[in-house]
Design a protein around this motif. Structure first.
Motif, short mmCIF file in Angstrom:
data_model
loop_
_atom_site.label_atom_id
_atom_site.label_comp_id
_atom_site.label_asym_id
_atom_site.label_seq_id
_atom_site.Cartn_x
_atom_site.Cartn_y
_atom_site.Cartn_z
N ASP B 37 -41.93 57.82 23.72
CA ASP B 37 -40.56 56.92 23.39
C ASP B 37 -40.28 57.00 21.86
O ASP B 37 -40.12 55.82 21.36
CB ASP B 37 -40.73 55.65 24.00
N TRP B 38 -40.01 58.08 21.14
CA TRP B 38 -39.96 58.27 19.90
C TRP B 38 -38.54 57.56 19.52
O TRP B 38 -37.43 57.92 20.04
CB TRP B 38 -39.87 59.70 19.65
N ARG B 39 -38.69 57.07 18.29
CA ARG B 39 -37.50 56.25 17.70
C ARG B 39 -37.35 56.82 16.23
O ARG B 39 -38.40 56.87 15.69
CB ARG B 39 -37.40 54.95 17.61
N PRO B 40 -36.19 57.00 15.42
CA PRO B 40 -36.03 57.31 14.09
C PRO B 40 -36.99 56.32 13.22
O PRO B 40 -36.67 54.97 13.45
CB PRO B 40 -34.81 57.33 13.61
N PRO B 41 -38.01 56.47 12.27
CA PRO B 41 -38.60 55.59 11.34
C PRO B 41 -37.68 54.90 10.56
O PRO B 41 -36.52 55.65 10.13
CB PRO B 41 -39.44 56.51 10.63
#
Lengths: 524, 59
Positions: B37-41
């Motif tokens: 569940d990747w999100r922009p850093p």
């Protein structure tokens, strides 16, 4: 009518999910124009171009989600948001309510056996995640583009030092241990291992191998820049060595656009000690260097597939295949028949492709037959189309090129840009439309059905003005693909297209029809 | 070291970061796959990202 915007702070959805949902929302009554997305600078710019930019949207960051739309009649933002939520939750339930860790590290701590990371994040974030994956000992398939060549080199060097794959960037097709990754066809298992620097080129070869009764052991992608001097073929060499050592692989196929000479030498040097037959398709490249090291050279993707299958069966490689599945006389008769129906104004060919390598192959095979071909990916710089949205004389378009994909999914996922263009090309001076339909995982659920209506419409429009439009299509796919090869071919035939068994044969038939048209023009 | 650390002899277990269609395709073929569940850093904030990058570089 007014432009309205709804925002959700800190809600992330991936770009393809959102673009597919946008397509569904745009069909709702009263939705004049709509943009759904993450509030990146690019999307704000898109919104401004569409006159959908509002102050609320302007104030958002890339981690915020927005819907902005111009509505008319009874449509309200509330009804639009309800429809959006229904689509998003339908997506979620089809994906199952499975465990979703927030990072690769967390995923690994729960599932230490993970061995492959498939990464399709926005390019500027991708390199950092690739690095983490390689450091953790995972092989990587990097689908993202917009990764710098410096990052590519550094990451591939790291991968090679750890005996890991780093397929990409911009790697669309791979099949590892018979599992298709990203854009990939379903093929029978067998002894042919493929290393490909070109996605749809690889798909065409693996599909034709399957159709010819052969089978495939592994398909390793490298990304399109791997055989440039800057990268030095790091991944092709690494993958080639792995296939040489693989007991399941007894024939190896290497596919790439013509490599840098120093890189070609390194790859071909390895052929000498491969100990198994190697078929090399440096598309349109010099064949003498290939044959000098004892590898088998080819004249098309189909030719590569035919030679690989013969070698897999223990036969010697057949001579170059430059013909057709059916007798030449039948093809000549078909070409004369199609040419005979044309009005005197109809003299140009238009090629509309979703697969870049298929477009490239079409131009390379057609060029010697019909002369100048205008394109957005021209063979010669002086044949660059001035406006990619408007064709000129003979034109071949690759709809997967950046000129068409900014802010949109690749045309193999969403073929609507190409479909719209088919109707536009039905002009009084156009005689032949040539196209590809690419099946497999990753692709649209029914790409043949998606173009069928437009093929009919284009043919009817030309017929109404007293002419006849020949549509020639080939389907890159297999019976095992989710869309089904036979069903897709039937859909195209029923729409009035002539369906050929390969891209190369579709191109050659087009050339024959164009020649027959020229010949009868001379008789007038 | 075995070529590709013996990848061809192993069962493929995939972590998918990004397009969910790839995850769904693998899932539908019963391949072991986890969707990260990747999100922009830094919330995708360019300025913050560049600051974070500088901090990391200092380690």
């Amino acid at each position: 009518m007014a432009v309205q915007t709804t925002i959700r702070k800190n809600a992330y959805y991936d770009s393809v999910t959102l673009m597919l949902i946008t397509k569904d929302l745009a069909k709702l009554p009263g939705v004049e124009d709509i943009l759904v997305g993450m509030a990146t600078e690019l999307n704000k710019e898109l919104a401004a171009n569409l006159n959908l930019l509002t102050p609320e949207l302007e104030a958002l960051s890339a981690n915020d989600f927005f819907v902005t739309a111009e509505l008319s009649g009874e449509a309200t933002m509330e009804s639009l948001v309800n429809a959006l939520d229904a689509l998003l939750s339908a997506k979620k339930s089809s994906a199952g309510s499975s465990y979703r860790p927030a990072s690769l590290q967390t995923a690994l701590s729960n599932e230490p056996q993970l061995n492959m990371a498939l990464i399709s994040l926005p390019g500027r974030f991708a390199a950092a995640e690739v690095e983490k994956a390689l450091d953790a000992g995972l092989h990587v398939m990097l689908f993202s583009d917009n990764v710098s060549i410096e990052d590519e080199k550094r990451l591939k060097e790291k991968a090679v030092s750890k005996q890991l794959l780093m397929m990409g960037p911009d790697c669309g097709t791979a099949m590892i241990n018979h599992i298709p990754l990203a854009f990939c066809n379903v093929v029978k298992p067998g002894g042919i291992g493929i290393v490909g620097a070109s996605g749809t080129g690889t798909q065409e070869i693996m599909s034709l191998i399957d159709q010819l009764g052969g089978g495939v052991s592994q398909v390793i992608g490298t990304g399109g820049r791997d055989l440039k001097s800057e990268i030095g073929g790091l991944m092709m060499l690494q993958a080639f060595e792995a296939l040489i050592a693989d007991p399941e692989t007894n024939v190896i196929v290497l596919i790439s656009k013509p490599p840098a000479p120093d890189v070609a030498k390194k790859v071909l040097d390895l052929v000498k000690d491969a100990g198994k037959p190697v078929v090399v398709d440096f598309i349109g490249g010099d064949r003498s260097a290939i044959e000098a090291v004892g590898a088998v050279a080819c004249i098309s993707l189909e030719d590569a597939a035919r030679k690989a299958v013969a070698l897999m069966r223990g036969e010697s490689a057949p001579s170059d295949f430059a013909g057709f599945d059916v007798p030449e006389a039948d093809i000549e008769a078909l070409a004369a028949h199609e040419a005979g129906k044309k009005a005197p104004t109809q003299k140009y060919l238009r090629g509309l492709f979703t697969g870049g390598t298929l477009a490239d192959e079409a131009m390379k095979l057609l060029g010697p037959e019909i002369g100048t071909i205008w394109s957005n990916i021209p063979l010669k710089p002086e044949e660059q189309l001035k406006d990619v949205k408007v064709s000129a004389e003979h034109t071949v378009i690759d709809f997967g090129d950046d000129a068409f994909t900014v802010g949109r999914p690749h045309p193999m996922i969403d073929p609507s840009t190409r479909s719209e263009r088919i109707v536009k090309e039905a002009a009084p001076d156009v005689a032949v439309l040539l196209m590809d339909v690419v099946l497999g995982y990753g692709s649209h659920p029914d790409p043949a059905g998606e173009v069928a209506a437009q093929i009919r419409e284009a043919r009817e429009n030309i017929a109404a003005s007293g002419g006849d439009l020949t549509v020639i299509a080939s389907v890159c796919g297999t019976e095992g693909d989710p869309q089904g090869l036979r069903a897709s071919r039937e859909t195209l035939s029923e729409a009035g297209a002539i369906v050929m068994p390969s891209n190369a044969q579709a191109v050659r038939l087009s050339a024959k029809i164009m020649k027959a048209i020229r010949d009868q023009g001379g008789e007038h | 070291m075995k070529p590709l650390n013996g990848l061809f002899e192993k069962q493929l277990k995939v972590a998918n970061l990004g397009l969910e269609t790839f995850y769904e395709d693998l899932k539908s073929q019963s391949v072991e796959v986890i969707q990260v569940d990747w999100r922009p850093p830094a919330g995708g904030n360019e300025k913050m990202l560049s600051l974070l990058g500088k901090l990391k570089g200092k380690k």
